[in-house]
Design a protein around this motif. Structure first.
Motif, short mmCIF file in Angstrom:
data_model
loop_
_atom_site.label_atom_id
_atom_site.label_comp_id
_atom_site.label_asym_id
_atom_site.label_seq_id
_atom_site.Cartn_x
_atom_site.Cartn_y
_atom_site.Cartn_z
N ALA A 194 0.84 -1.00 -0.12
CA ALA A 194 -0.04 -0.17 -0.11
C ALA A 194 0.77 1.21 -0.02
O ALA A 194 0.52 2.25 -0.68
CB ALA A 194 -1.09 -0.20 1.29
N GLY A 195 2.02 1.29 0.99
CA GLY A 195 2.81 2.47 0.86
C GLY A 195 3.61 2.67 -0.65
O GLY A 195 3.72 3.66 -0.96
N ASN A 212 1.54 8.54 5.29
CA ASN A 212 1.07 8.57 6.53
C ASN A 212 -0.09 7.58 6.99
O ASN A 212 -0.21 6.81 6.29
CB ASN A 212 0.41 10.12 6.60
N ALA A 213 0.16 7.49 8.27
CA ALA A 213 -0.52 6.07 8.92
C ALA A 213 -2.07 6.24 8.28
O ALA A 213 -2.40 5.07 8.24
CB ALA A 213 -0.38 6.30 10.45
N ARG A 214 -2.60 7.44 8.48
CA ARG A 214 -4.36 7.44 8.35
C ARG A 214 -4.29 6.73 6.83
O ARG A 214 -5.40 6.02 6.29
CB ARG A 214 -4.48 8.69 8.46
N GLU A 223 -6.08 2.42 2.83
CA GLU A 223 -5.84 1.92 1.66
C GLU A 223 -6.12 0.41 1.68
O GLU A 223 -6.12 -0.27 0.57
CB GLU A 223 -4.19 2.00 1.31
N ILE A 224 -5.90 -0.10 2.97
CA ILE A 224 -5.75 -1.67 3.23
C ILE A 224 -7.07 -1.95 4.03
O ILE A 224 -7.51 -3.07 4.33
CB ILE A 224 -4.67 -2.41 3.83
N ALA A 283 -2.82 -0.57 12.95
CA ALA A 283 -1.91 -1.60 12.20
C ALA A 283 -0.55 -1.26 12.11
O ALA A 283 0.39 -2.07 11.93
CB ALA A 283 -2.63 -2.24 11.03
N VAL A 284 -0.35 0.02 11.49
CA VAL A 284 0.96 0.38 11.20
C VAL A 284 1.88 0.43 12.46
O VAL A 284 2.94 -0.25 12.50
CB VAL A 284 1.04 1.98 11.01
#
Length: 238
Positions: A16-17, A30-32, A37-38, A44-45
């Motif tokens: 996703a990144g 960024n985490a959000r 995205e998943i 989860a991060v």
């Protein structure tokens, strides 16, 4: 065989990144946004990477592994100088195909987005603290060693010589990604710069230009036609 749930989640976050990098650039990491995205929560991060710094490092490692595979696929021939030039073109091709990823890989990001992985290349012999990154640079060093062994350039410490080549190539591709050189940058800027650097390192001008021509000829040569498949016990029809 499916991986363990934790491994699957890590892989999904890394993938996703990379998608976000390609689509929106390093600033989108960024985490959000990654969690969205998943279809997961931002926790989860932190659960799988300890935070964004850990995820950034995992993405960087994955991208350098892919970069290394791309360079490793370049055929090695009996002309190490042509091989060195071919690696440079493959490097350029990767950057032009993945400009946003390259920005992230090389640290051209906002504050805090790039892990502190820098190393004293001249003092330590490697450019970073990550083996995945160092393995890519080592391909350049190994080819420089072959060029020296062939007597084409002066025998010297191959690490600084590889760093000179890397610096020239890195500067060129960054400028090309913003459109500085238009369509003719390779024959008018990159190729002459490579020849000039090789000559400065001890190669003969005619030899350096000959390797460049042989690389160009190989690139222009048509691919051999596939051989017809022949079933055992039968001869191909005329």
């Amino acid at each position: 065989m499916a991986g363990r749930p934790g491994e699957d989640a890590r892989r999904r976050l890394v993938d996703a990144g990379i998608r976000l990098l390609e689509r929106d650039g390093p600033e989108a990491l960024n985490a959000r946004r990654l969690a969205a995205e998943i279809g997961a929560s931002t926790m989860a991060v932190y659960t799988h990477f300890g935070g964004m710094a850990g995820l950034h490092e995992a993405i960087m490692k994955e991208e350098f592994v892919r970069f290394g595979r791309h360079l490793h696929a370049v055929p090695r021939t009996d002309d190490p100088v042509a091989d060195l030039l071919a690696l440079g073109l493959a490097y350029r091709d990767f950057v032009l195909a993945n400009p946003q990823r390259y920005r992230f890989m090389i640290g051209l990001t906002g504050p805090g987005a790039h892990p502190p992985i820098g190393h004293d290349l001249i003092g330590e012999g490697t450019p970073t603290t990550l083996p995945e990154v160092n393995a890519v640079f080592e391909q350049n060093v190994e080819t420089v060693r072959r060029v020296m062994a062939a007597g084409r350039i002066r025998r010297d410490d191959p690490v600084p010589v590889a760093a000179q080549i890397w610096s020239m190539l890195h500067g060129y591709v960054l400028l090309e990604t913003i459109g500085v050189f238009g369509r003719d940058g390779v024959p008018t800027v990159l190729a002459p710069a490579a020849v000039n650097l090789l000559v400065g390192l001890g190669d003969r001008p005619e030899a350096a230009e000959g390797s460049l021509r042989s690389l160009a000829s190989a690139a222009e040569a048509p691919a051999p036609a596939p051989r017809p498949k022949v079933r055992p016990g039968r001869r191909p029809r005329a």
